[in-house]
Design an enzyme around this catalytic site. Structure first.
Site, PDB file in Angstrom:
ATOM      1  N   GLY A  25     -22.052 -29.375  -0.856  1.00  0.00           N
ATOM      2  CA  GLY A  25     -23.046 -28.518  -0.212  1.00  0.00           C
ATOM      3  C   GLY A  25     -23.843 -29.268   0.844  1.00  0.00           C
ATOM      4  N   ASP A 145     -30.217 -30.704  -5.450  1.00  0.00           N
ATOM      5  CA  ASP A 145     -30.495 -30.540  -6.882  1.00  0.00           C
ATOM      6  C   ASP A 145     -31.180 -31.776  -7.468  1.00  0.00           C
ATOM      7  OD1 ASP A 145     -29.315 -28.092  -6.718  1.00  0.00           O
ATOM      8  OD2 ASP A 145     -27.549 -28.586  -7.909  1.00  0.00           O
ATOM      9  N   ARG A 192     -47.474  -7.166  -8.297  1.00  0.00           N
ATOM     10  CA  ARG A 192     -46.177  -7.262  -8.962  1.00  0.00           C
ATOM     11  C   ARG A 192     -45.968  -8.628  -9.598  1.00  0.00           C
ATOM     12  NH1 ARG A 192     -42.651  -5.013  -3.914  1.00  0.00           N
ATOM     13  NH2 ARG A 192     -42.826  -2.776  -4.323  1.00  0.00           N
ATOM     14  N   MET A 199     -32.074 -22.725  -6.382  1.00  0.00           N
ATOM     15  CA  MET A 199     -30.861 -23.482  -6.690  1.00  0.00           C
ATOM     16  C   MET A 199     -31.146 -24.583  -7.707  1.00  0.00           C
ATOM     17  SD  MET A 199     -28.687 -23.861  -3.166  1.00  0.00           S
ATOM     18  CE  MET A 199     -27.810 -22.443  -2.493  1.00  0.00           C
ATOM     19  N   GLY A 200     -30.150 -24.856  -8.526  1.00  0.00           N
ATOM     20  CA  GLY A 200     -30.265 -25.856  -9.586  1.00  0.00           C
ATOM     21  C   GLY A 200     -29.310 -25.490 -10.696  1.00  0.00           C
ATOM     22  N   GLU A 255     -31.362 -21.305 -10.954  1.00  0.00           N
ATOM     23  CA  GLU A 255     -30.186 -20.419 -11.037  1.00  0.00           C
ATOM     24  C   GLU A 255     -29.310 -20.730 -12.250  1.00  0.00           C
ATOM     25  OE1 GLU A 255     -27.697 -21.000  -7.614  1.00  0.00           O
ATOM     26  OE2 GLU A 255     -27.288 -23.096  -8.101  1.00  0.00           O
ATOM     27  N   ARG A 304     -39.954  -7.693  -9.394  1.00  0.00           N
ATOM     28  CA  ARG A 304     -38.910  -7.771  -8.381  1.00  0.00           C
ATOM     29  C   ARG A 304     -38.294  -9.178  -8.394  1.00  0.00           C
ATOM     30  NH1 ARG A 304     -39.695  -3.094  -8.333  1.00  0.00           N
ATOM     31  NH2 ARG A 304     -40.042  -1.685  -6.571  1.00  0.00           N
TER      32      ARG A 304
END
Length: 416
Positions: A25, A145, A192, A199-200, A255, A304
């Site tokens: 990545g 990460d 809300r 990411m991770g 994630e 949300r």
């Protein structure tokens, strides 16, 4: 009396060629890494070639460019050499060994040394080539990460904590912090709960940026939410929301968090796709949507989901990363001079920007890198938050933490 020896007519590695490739990545710091390595290699006399698209650039006829004496923008994020997840060795997705093609092109392009910029996969493949084929390689760390085991020591409260520091992570960390600060105003405007997915895959280091940006609740892959923890989590969220003056909170989730599924009775990650890359990694994504939906259904509070996604690893290389890549490239010079191949430069001690210098670096064996999750000292399981120790770690990179709030309250009007 000072005696003058014979001056060296040529630079020490004149006539040799060094190749640089980047795999996996992208991060905001890869171009900075390439520029720093290229500049120092040239000073030593190397001709420097760039191998495009990672290991794929050494397949077939090769895809190689000359970086010697060329302008290079190291502030621009990503990698101008492009990237891929190509694995030279056999895998489930590609059972054919492409090592013979790699060796053929190393010989064709007369590459004397390879510097591979990547994570555990890219550098692991390089190490295997070094061990099995004798190819001189030096690894260079790269991951947002921040989970490569660099053995960086963080000194805090008279304790020495084994931490991690990889190029790309500081820029991404700052990006996540800024993103969280911005999205906070939307959560407040609509009263809300906003579930922010970051990411991770296996480690929650990067989610720390959201905490620095005022996220209220943090969940990381190191601590799965099983059935019993899930019930506790919903109660915790409800109380946090009710205590919130503006009736809004931000929940930051990695994630790779494993979440209990009421229907299957299993605790697992959420997959965005069943497809895997050549190193066997599936694509994750969607846990924020699952959590937001269950909060709305079980607590009756509007929630949300928002994914930070590629935003974290895009954009320009930040200041800390610029000096970090330069410092590690200084260590590459040391490894080249001593022909100490099969190694990767690392920061040995967690330091702030002014102390990013070669004397605070070390090197580790590429074959023993592996992954490093968040230390237990950095996360409070019961409070769903990072500890002061991790905030201290991030402070070295991000500086003083600032709080942005709408600070005014208005008198309520009661009709007469």
């Amino acid at each position: 009396m000072i005696k003058h020896g014979t001056m060296r007519e040529f630079k020490i590695f004149e006539g040799k060629t060094l190749g640089i490739l980047s795999g996996g990545g992208d991060t905001p710091a890869i171009n900075s890494s390439i520029e720093s390595i290229r500049n120092r290699a040239q000073l030593l006399g190397y001709k420097v070639f760039g191998i495009r698209h990672g290991w794929r650039g050494l397949l077939g006829d090769g895809d190689v460019v000359d970086l010697t004496n060329q302008p290079y923008d190291g502030i621009y994020g990503g990698t101008a050499l492009r990237s891929s997840r190509t694995n030279p060795f056999p895998s489930k997705k590609n059972p054919e060994s492409r090592v013979p093609q790699i060796l053929k092109n190393i010989e064709r392009y007369k590459l004397d040394v390879l510097v591979t910029i990547g994570g555990d996969d890219t550098n692991g493949a390089a190490k295997r080539l070094y061990e099995t084929e004798g190819i001189p390689v030096i690894g260079f760390p790269k991951t947002i990460d921040n989970d490569l085991r660099t053995r960086t020591i963080h000194e805090y409260a008279n304790k020495k904590i084994e931490a991690v520091l990889c190029p790309g992570y500081p820029s991404a960390l700052k990006g996540v912090m800024e993103f969280t600060r911005r999205i906070k105003t939307t959560a407040e405007s609509h009263s809300r709960i906003l579930v922010l997915e970051i990411m991770g895959r296996d480690a929650g280091w990067l989610t720390g940026g959201a905490a620095y940006g005022q996220a209220d609740i943090i969940m990381v892959p190191e601590y799965p939410i099983d059935k019993s923890r899930k019930d506790f989590f919903f109660e915790f969220v409800k109380e946090a929301f009710m205590r919130s003056p503006k009736k809004s909170i931000i929940i930051a989730v990695s994630e790779g968090l494993r979440w209990y599924d009421d229907q299957t009775g299993k605790t697992d990650v959420v997959y965005a796709s069943t497809e895997v890359d050549e190193y066997g990694h599936p694509r994750l994504g969607g846990v924020s949507g699952v959590i937001a939906s269950e909060i709305s259904n079980k607590l009756g509070i509007e929630a949300r989901a928002q994914t930070v996604g590629y935003y974290a690893r895009s954009g320009e290389c930040r200041l800390y990363d610029r000096k970090l890549t330069a410092t590690l490239a200084d260590k590459v010079v040391d490894l080249l001079l001593r022909e100490d191949y099969g190694k990767m430069p690392v920061i040995s001690k967690m330091v702030s920007y002014p102390e990013l210098e070669e004397f605070n670096t070390g090197s580790i064996d590429m074959g023993n890198v592996g992954n490093k999750p968040l230390p237990e000292e950095y996360y409070d399981v019961d409070e769903f938050r990072f500890t002061d120790a991790y905030f201290d770690f991030m402070h070295h990179i991000l500086g003083d933490r600032t709080f942005i709030d709408f600070k005014y309250n208005f008198p309520v009007v009661i009709p007469e």
